[in-house]
Write an enzyme that holds these catalytic residues in place. Sequence first.
Site: not given
Ligand code: PEP
Length: 558
Positions: A191, A490
């Site tokens: 949070h 990502c």
């Molecule tokens: C990850 O696991 O780094 C990712 C980009 O996917 P999510 O955060 O949506 O699980």
Amino acid sequence: MSALSVPVLHGVPVVPGVQYAPVIRPGRPPVVELADTEIAEPDRAAEAGRFRAAATAVADRLRARAAHATGAAAEVLAATATLAQDRAWIGAAEKRITAGAPAARAVTEAVDQFIDMFTKLGGLMAERVTDLRDIRDRVVAELAGLPEPGVPLPDTPSILCAPDLAPADTAGLDPDLIVGLATTLGGPTSHTAIIARQLGIPCVVAVSGLDAIGSGRMVLLDGTAGTVTADPDPSEAAAALDAARRSAEAARHWHGPGATGDGHAVAILANVADGAAARAARETPAEGIGLFRTELCFLNRDTEPTVEEQAAIYAQVLEAFSGGPKVVIRTLDAGSDKPLRFAGHPLDEANPALGVRGIRIAADNPGLLERQLDAVAAAAEKTNTEPWVMAPMIATADEAKRFAAQVRSRGLTPGVMIEIPAAALLAGAILDHVDFLSIGTNDLAQYTMAADRMSAELATLTDPWQPAVLALVEIAARAGAAVGKPVGVCGEAAADPLLACVLVGLGVTSLSAAAAAIPAVGARLSTVTLQQCRDAAQAVLATAGPGEARAAALGVLG
Ligand code: PEP
Ligand code: MG
């Protein structure tokens, strides 16, 4: 900055930025002995007056905080101030005082009576219970002459340090007065972290040893490095602030495209959840979308959206970036912390993060994936774009092969996410089938370290600076380089400007992050050379943990 003369506490960085200010700590709920004694008849009127003055003082202070706050925070505080003077509980407390109860006991009993009643009523009424408890504690503290519980209103900009912060504590935070946040507990998705990100307050969570730093001490908080330094040398603190100001300035002036200072191109892309976010990302220097989390569009749906509905939603994202830059659409990553009601998740999984999530859903429900791919193909045709499509939670080359065939049969470009150590280790075999990889460092950290990404206690283990996680990133990036296929990141790691440089040094070819993080990442990368990134990456891989890894990277990259 070195500041070696004083201890540097390490935590998990959440919101970048450097601040140097005194510590304030929220007051604890008052511990007041509630005497059984009776107030003598002639003193009862004065006791009632003392009570009314205390309730008014609490309400006035809450109102003053509301005036400092904006938006939802101001509304929450104003509503709490009104509740502090609500006639119902005030009347109930006064009645008890008139009958002889001391004010603190009268307040406690009267408010507790309403808490009971509201709890039984449930729904919206039950949601006021936390506010009532908060008011009770504030009024009792006022009566006892104790400091007000919750976050005090500091006279000068301060850094709020606490074990953890409740929603009531954080609602009224004024970023002009609370300029930094540090907590002993909490993970990057806690949070505190969410509020800090929203307010743009530099923040470090899971700082061990923080409890020893009391109110009034000067601290230097570095939300990029994840450190809290108590009583640093003031000139070193000033230098750190100056450096941070310069990088914020550089971020404001960075307009892309992504590249190191010596011209090595690294695409900087945006993570989005819908068309609106994609349009907002288009306003930043983002060169495309590196991750469209499609499952987030459907969290509230009871039934599967039709192919046409899905196509319309995906087309919005593709349209935002039509005319060139790439868009990577991820197929539904349902399950674990993101269940979809229509995905047919098994109800009795003991361990959903290790269960049927992501691509694994297709085994029992192949139509769901087929229909989603049909929708992506329809959206591509409608927008005249060529999106890349990737699957989450791929563990084996065989899964990648099946997925790639389904994607190619629709004329689309297939890739997979690398989120499971098995997939990173055998990235080369996976790349026999797909055209690109995208490393999800959030899950890769969770599965590499066997530590729940939602757990506050394990936040140091799920820190993306863990050398073991970065070693797997390097394996996947090398596999891509060997066959000339792109390998991006990502996960949240790509949003950390310093770590982004390390990822480039490990060989990743694109970075995808929340739009707000993009300028700082791009600006930082433009200040270093590819060789520096590579040296930093090797230095980081040789360390024993996240704190040491950050220091090693800073040592090379400055
Ligand atoms: C990850 O696991 O780094 C990712 C980009 O996917 P999510 O955060 O949506 O699980
Ligand atoms: Mg993931």
